[in-house]
Design an enzyme around this catalytic site. Structure first.
Site, mmCIF file in Angstrom:
data_model
loop_
_atom_site.group_PDB
_atom_site.id
_atom_site.type_symbol
_atom_site.label_atom_id
_atom_site.label_comp_id
_atom_site.label_asym_id
_atom_site.label_seq_id
_atom_site.Cartn_x
_atom_site.Cartn_y
_atom_site.Cartn_z
ATOM 1 N N PRO A 2 0.783 -1.217 0.000
ATOM 2 C CA PRO A 2 0.000 0.000 0.000
ATOM 3 C C PRO A 2 0.817 1.271 0.000
ATOM 4 C CG PRO A 2 0.230 -0.853 2.212
ATOM 5 C CD PRO A 2 1.213 -1.542 1.354
ATOM 6 N N GLU A 3 0.246 2.307 -0.588
ATOM 7 C CA GLU A 3 0.755 3.654 -0.379
ATOM 8 C C GLU A 3 -0.176 4.326 0.637
ATOM 9 O OE1 GLU A 3 2.090 5.674 -3.878
ATOM 10 O OE2 GLU A 3 2.611 3.811 -4.873
ATOM 11 N N LYS A 52 2.322 6.105 5.819
ATOM 12 C CA LYS A 52 2.028 4.677 5.700
ATOM 13 C C LYS A 52 1.909 4.006 7.056
ATOM 14 C CE LYS A 52 4.537 4.728 1.352
ATOM 15 N NZ LYS A 52 5.855 4.494 0.731
ATOM 16 N N ARG A 258 14.476 0.395 -6.333
ATOM 17 C CA ARG A 258 13.053 0.357 -6.689
ATOM 18 C C ARG A 258 12.898 0.694 -8.156
ATOM 19 N NH1 ARG A 258 9.743 0.889 -2.390
ATOM 20 N NH2 ARG A 258 8.284 -0.118 -3.773
#
Length: 269
Positions: A2-3, A52, A258
């Site tokens: 999730p963001e 988050k 990433r």
DNA sequence: AGCTCATGGCGAG
DNA sequence: TCGCCCTGAGCTG
């Protein structure tokens, strides 16, 4: 996976389900056994998200602090909870509903001071009304690091993840490699405002959509597309495909471990 | 059945 | 910068 928008969405859902309810808590897997013992039988007073990070408050002034990391997942249900399956870290239950948590990076009990310290460690969160964007601006303005990296840095922009990073830079025509100190105040303000709009919308929908109506594939005479994460985006995970706006091939590169996606023509500098 | 990948982040070196 | 943690889905065989 999730963001920040998803965490805020989940916070609301948990709040609706459990706030002002006395809950049972356990840890079938055992890794949250001590926390469960400390909190079971208490009443949930508040559920909130900061970036988050998720915080569930209880009437004994303790909080559960949860960070899902890349793998963490909530599952919600009504009625009697099913037999625990797999690695089930935490269950919250009332007679009417239950929530199951698997795979979080962090799941711990904090007191009020520890919660405050955890929140102080992260930057402003565009989804929160109390966020102070100047805190992010100061860090961006002083940094030689690329803006693509700063957007992913939770101490600068809390809640922004790989999708919003890629998409907000595309929407503003900014190269992910531009150093933070070369971002103008006007550009920063536009990025921040856009993050507020995009992430707030993402919180309500529980998915990430960043493509303007006039640029949707249908409007552009292209085949519609639905990625696994469920939203409609310009560049995220579209490497090797044509940019919606200029037909240049969307690129992928590694930025600090990433995947980074961008259009080299729309985001020249 | 086994491999790879994923919207994240930490600590060692 | 790399390895590692955590879990599940979507491939490949």
């Amino acid at each position: 996976m999730p963001e920040g928008n998803v965490i805020h969405h989940q916070a609301r859902r948990l709040s609706r389900a459990f706030r002002q309810h006395q809950v049972r808590i356990d840890s079938p897997q055992g890794r949250f056994a001590e926390g469960a013992r400390l909190l079971t039988g208490h009443t949930v007073t508040k559920v909130e998200a900061h970036g988050k990070h998720l915080f569930i408050g209880f009437d004994n002034r303790r909080w559960i602090h949860i960070h899902l990391g890349l793998f963490g997942k909530w599952r919600f249900g009504t009625g009697e909870p099913p037999e625990p399956q797999g690695q089930l870290r935490l269950r919250i239950m009332t007679d009417e509903r239950y929530a199951e948590l698997r795979g979080p990076t962090v799941c711990e009990v904090l007191d009020a001071a520890e919660r405050k310290a955890a929140i102080a460690r992260i930057g402003p969160d565009p989804i929160r009304k109390d966020a102070d964007p100047d805190r992010a601006w100061v860090k961006v303005h002083r940094s030689a690091a690329p803006i693509g990296s700063l957007l992913m840095n939770q101490q600068v922009f809390a809640g922004v993840g790989n999708i919003y990073r890629a998409e907000v830079l595309f929407r503003h025509g900014i190269s992910p490699y531009r150093p933070g100190r070369d971002i103008t105040r006007e550009e920063f303000d536009a990025i921040w405002e856009d993050l507020v709009v995009l992430m707030t919308a993402g919180t309500k929908r529980g998915r990430i959509d960043t493509v303007r109506l006039e640029h949707l594939p249908e409007a552009m005479g292209r085949a519609p597309r639905e990625d696994r994460h469920g939203g409609e985006v310009y560049v995220y995970r579209r490497a090797g495909r044509e940019c919606y706006l200029c037909d240049t091939e969307v690129l992928i590169a590694d930025m600090q471990g990433r995947n980074l996606y961008w259009c080299p023509a729309c985001q020249m500098s």
